[in-house]
Design a protein around this motif. Structure first.
Motif, PDB file in Angstrom:
ATOM      1  N   LEU A   1      74.614  32.497  62.906  1.00 55.68           N
ATOM      2  CA  LEU A   1      74.985  33.271  64.099  1.00 55.68           C
ATOM      3  C   LEU A   1      74.835  34.772  63.839  1.00 55.68           C
ATOM      4  CD1 LEU A   1      75.942  32.756  66.948  1.00 55.68           C
ATOM      5  CD2 LEU A   1      78.272  32.686  66.111  1.00 55.68           C
ATOM      6  N   PHE A   2      75.229  35.244  62.662  1.00 51.77           N
ATOM      7  CA  PHE A   2      75.069  36.660  62.329  1.00 51.77           C
ATOM      8  C   PHE A   2      73.591  37.050  62.246  1.00 51.77           C
ATOM      9  CE2 PHE A   2      79.366  36.340  60.087  1.00 51.77           C
ATOM     10  CZ  PHE A   2      80.050  36.943  61.132  1.00 51.77           C
ATOM     11  N   ILE A   3      72.769  36.172  61.702  1.00 52.30           N
ATOM     12  CA  ILE A   3      71.335  36.442  61.602  1.00 52.30           C
ATOM     13  C   ILE A   3      70.720  36.535  63.004  1.00 52.30           C
ATOM     14  CG2 ILE A   3      69.121  35.488  60.836  1.00 52.30           C
ATOM     15  CD1 ILE A   3      70.777  34.251  58.434  1.00 52.30           C
TER      16      ILE A   3
ATOM     17  N   LEU B   1      74.886  45.780  61.957  1.00 53.09           N
ATOM     18  CA  LEU B   1      74.455  44.435  62.334  1.00 53.09           C
ATOM     19  C   LEU B   1      73.332  43.940  61.415  1.00 53.09           C
ATOM     20  CD1 LEU B   1      75.401  42.612  64.667  1.00 53.09           C
ATOM     21  CD2 LEU B   1      73.493  43.470  65.996  1.00 53.09           C
ATOM     22  N   TYR B   2      72.380  44.818  61.109  1.00 54.14           N
ATOM     23  CA  TYR B   2      71.284  44.447  60.212  1.00 54.14           C
ATOM     24  C   TYR B   2      71.804  44.166  58.800  1.00 54.14           C
ATOM     25  CZ  TYR B   2      68.508  46.587  63.975  1.00 54.14           C
ATOM     26  OH  TYR B   2      67.964  46.933  65.187  1.00 54.14           O
ATOM     27  N   VAL B   3      72.731  45.001  58.330  1.00 50.23           N
ATOM     28  CA  VAL B   3      73.322  44.779  57.002  1.00 50.23           C
ATOM     29  C   VAL B   3      74.076  43.449  56.982  1.00 50.23           C
ATOM     30  CG1 VAL B   3      75.067  45.632  55.367  1.00 50.23           C
ATOM     31  CG2 VAL B   3      73.429  47.226  56.397  1.00 50.23           C
ATOM     32  N   THR B   4      74.819  43.180  58.044  1.00 52.94           N
ATOM     33  CA  THR B   4      75.538  41.903  58.146  1.00 52.94           C
ATOM     34  C   THR B   4      74.551  40.741  58.154  1.00 52.94           C
ATOM     35  OG1 THR B   4      77.311  42.973  59.392  1.00 52.94           O
ATOM     36  CG2 THR B   4      77.200  40.579  59.519  1.00 52.94           C
ATOM     37  N   GLY B   5      73.455  40.887  58.889  1.00 52.48           N
ATOM     38  CA  GLY B   5      72.439  39.838  58.924  1.00 52.48           C
ATOM     39  C   GLY B   5      71.824  39.586  57.556  1.00 52.48           C
ATOM     40  N   VAL B   6      71.584  40.652  56.793  1.00 50.65           N
ATOM     41  CA  VAL B   6      71.014  40.497  55.445  1.00 50.65           C
ATOM     42  C   VAL B   6      72.022  39.797  54.532  1.00 50.65           C
ATOM     43  CG1 VAL B   6      70.281  41.763  53.374  1.00 50.65           C
ATOM     44  CG2 VAL B   6      69.381  42.405  55.628  1.00 50.65           C
ATOM     45  N   PHE B   7      73.279  40.246  54.576  1.00 50.48           N
ATOM     46  CA  PHE B   7      74.300  39.585  53.757  1.00 50.48           C
ATOM     47  C   PHE B   7      74.511  38.142  54.198  1.00 50.48           C
ATOM     48  CE2 PHE B   7      75.737  43.806  52.236  1.00 50.48           C
ATOM     49  CZ  PHE B   7      75.730  43.512  50.877  1.00 50.48           C
TER      50      PHE B   7
ATOM     51  N   LEU C   1      81.864  38.851  55.671  1.00 52.90           N
ATOM     52  CA  LEU C   1      82.996  38.965  56.597  1.00 52.90           C
ATOM     53  C   LEU C   1      83.404  40.425  56.794  1.00 52.90           C
ATOM     54  CD1 LEU C   1      85.174  37.703  58.378  1.00 52.90           C
ATOM     55  CD2 LEU C   1      86.566  37.391  56.320  1.00 52.90           C
ATOM     56  N   VAL C   2      83.469  41.186  55.718  1.00 46.64           N
ATOM     57  CA  VAL C   2      83.868  42.596  55.824  1.00 46.64           C
ATOM     58  C   VAL C   2      82.857  43.381  56.659  1.00 46.64           C
ATOM     59  CG1 VAL C   2      84.183  44.744  54.509  1.00 46.64           C
ATOM     60  CG2 VAL C   2      85.260  42.628  53.719  1.00 46.64           C
ATOM     61  N   THR C   3      81.566  43.186  56.395  1.00 48.10           N
ATOM     62  CA  THR C   3      80.565  43.908  57.194  1.00 48.10           C
ATOM     63  C   THR C   3      80.616  43.468  58.654  1.00 48.10           C
ATOM     64  OG1 THR C   3      78.786  42.366  56.609  1.00 48.10           O
ATOM     65  CG2 THR C   3      79.017  44.352  55.249  1.00 48.10           C
ATOM     66  N   ALA C   4      80.880  42.188  58.885  1.00 53.04           N
ATOM     67  CA  ALA C   4      80.980  41.693  60.267  1.00 53.04           C
ATOM     68  C   ALA C   4      82.207  42.279  60.961  1.00 53.04           C
ATOM     69  CB  ALA C   4      81.036  40.173  60.286  1.00 53.04           C
ATOM     70  N   LEU C   5      83.310  42.418  60.244  1.00 53.95           N
ATOM     71  CA  LEU C   5      84.516  43.018  60.839  1.00 53.95           C
ATOM     72  C   LEU C   5      84.272  44.477  61.212  1.00 53.95           C
ATOM     73  CD1 LEU C   5      87.280  41.440  58.567  1.00 53.95           C
ATOM     74  CD2 LEU C   5      86.957  41.034  61.025  1.00 53.95           C
ATOM     75  N   ILE C   6      83.574  45.197  60.351  1.00 53.97           N
ATOM     76  CA  ILE C   6      83.203  46.586  60.674  1.00 53.97           C
ATOM     77  C   ILE C   6      82.318  46.584  61.925  1.00 53.97           C
ATOM     78  CG2 ILE C   6      81.883  48.601  59.896  1.00 53.97           C
ATOM     79  CD1 ILE C   6      82.829  47.800  57.006  1.00 53.97           C
ATOM     80  N   GLY C   7      81.356  45.670  61.960  1.00 61.32           N
ATOM     81  CA  GLY C   7      80.490  45.544  63.134  1.00 61.32           C
ATOM     82  C   GLY C   7      81.269  45.184  64.387  1.00 61.32           C
ATOM     83  N   GLY C   8      82.269  44.320  64.242  1.00 61.53           N
ATOM     84  CA  GLY C   8      83.088  43.934  65.397  1.00 61.53           C
ATOM     85  C   GLY C   8      83.835  45.114  65.993  1.00 61.53           C
ATOM     86  N   ILE C   9      84.358  45.967  65.121  1.00 67.22           N
ATOM     87  CA  ILE C   9      85.051  47.168  65.606  1.00 67.22           C
ATOM     88  C   ILE C   9      84.072  48.077  66.338  1.00 67.22           C
ATOM     89  CG2 ILE C   9      86.213  49.283  64.847  1.00 67.22           C
ATOM     90  CD1 ILE C   9      87.396  47.485  62.535  1.00 67.22           C
ATOM     91  N   MET C  10      82.893  48.238  65.751  1.00 68.19           N
ATOM     92  CA  MET C  10      81.882  49.079  66.388  1.00 68.19           C
ATOM     93  C   MET C  10      81.376  48.463  67.691  1.00 68.19           C
ATOM     94  SD  MET C  10      79.788  50.178  62.994  1.00 68.19           S
ATOM     95  CE  MET C  10      78.905  51.587  63.663  1.00 68.19           C
ATOM     96  N   ALA C  11      81.314  47.143  67.739  1.00 72.32           N
ATOM     97  CA  ALA C  11      80.822  46.445  68.933  1.00 72.32           C
ATOM     98  C   ALA C  11      81.687  46.749  70.153  1.00 72.32           C
ATOM     99  CB  ALA C  11      80.773  44.941  68.685  1.00 72.32           C
TER     100      ALA C  11
END
Length: 169
Positions: free
Chosen positions: A43-45, A90-96, A119-129
């Motif tokens: 889903l992240f990818i 989002l791209y960093v989360t997708g790579v991880f 998870l940490v990068t996705a949480l940062i992305g969620g806040i930014m989203a």
């Protein structure tokens, strides 16, 4: 279909996909279930891919609406800057997520650590989203702006506006 329409079609998935991915990944980590975690990684990818599509159509959408009444270039610029930062996360989360997926499939020792990094990068992305989604919505939905006093008139005919106000009371 033009860029503005395409942008409206694809721009929701990176935000929604990130939030669903976070929930699914937390569930997978909690239950120690690799299948659930792998679902989140995919889903992240996909969210990152849709983020790239959204960024690709954003400039064309901007060109179409920047001169519309009550929009203005400042609000579009703010959305664009937030979207660029969100896209990077989002791209960093997708790579991880991709690394985590491979690590989980190959059963690497570090797969658990990759899960938490994802998870940490996705949480940062969620806040930014949240900020990106709100700023994007404010472009055409003047009613959600904090300064919503600047909104388009209901009708060019002032007497029709008075009639509308009477019906409202």
């Amino acid at each position: 279909m033009n860029d503005a329409h395409l942008h409206m079609v694809v721009n929701h998935f990176p935000i929604i996909g990130t939030f669903f991915g976070i929930g699914i990944l937390i569930t997978g980590i909690f239950f120690k279930n690799n299948s659930i975690k792998n679902t989140a990684y995919i889903l992240f990818i996909v969210a990152a891919i849709f983020g790239a599509f959204s960024m690709g159509t954003g400039e064309g959408a901007e060109e179409m609406v920047k001169d519309f009444p009550n929009i203005g270039k400042a609000i579009i610029k703010e959305h664009e800057e937030l979207a660029e930062k969100f896209a990077l996360v989002l791209y960093v989360t997708g790579v991880f997520a991709l690394v985590s997926l491979v690590a989980a499939i190959k059963k690497f020792r570090l797969s658990k650590i990759f899960s938490f990094i994802t998870l940490v990068t996705a949480l940062i992305g969620g806040i930014m989203a949240i900020n990106v989604g709100t700023s994007g919505g404010e472009i055409r939905h003047t009613e959600i702006r904090e300064d919503n006093a600047v909104s388009a008139p209901l009708n060019e005919n002032p007497s029709a506006e008075k009639e509308y106000d009477k019906e409202d009371k």
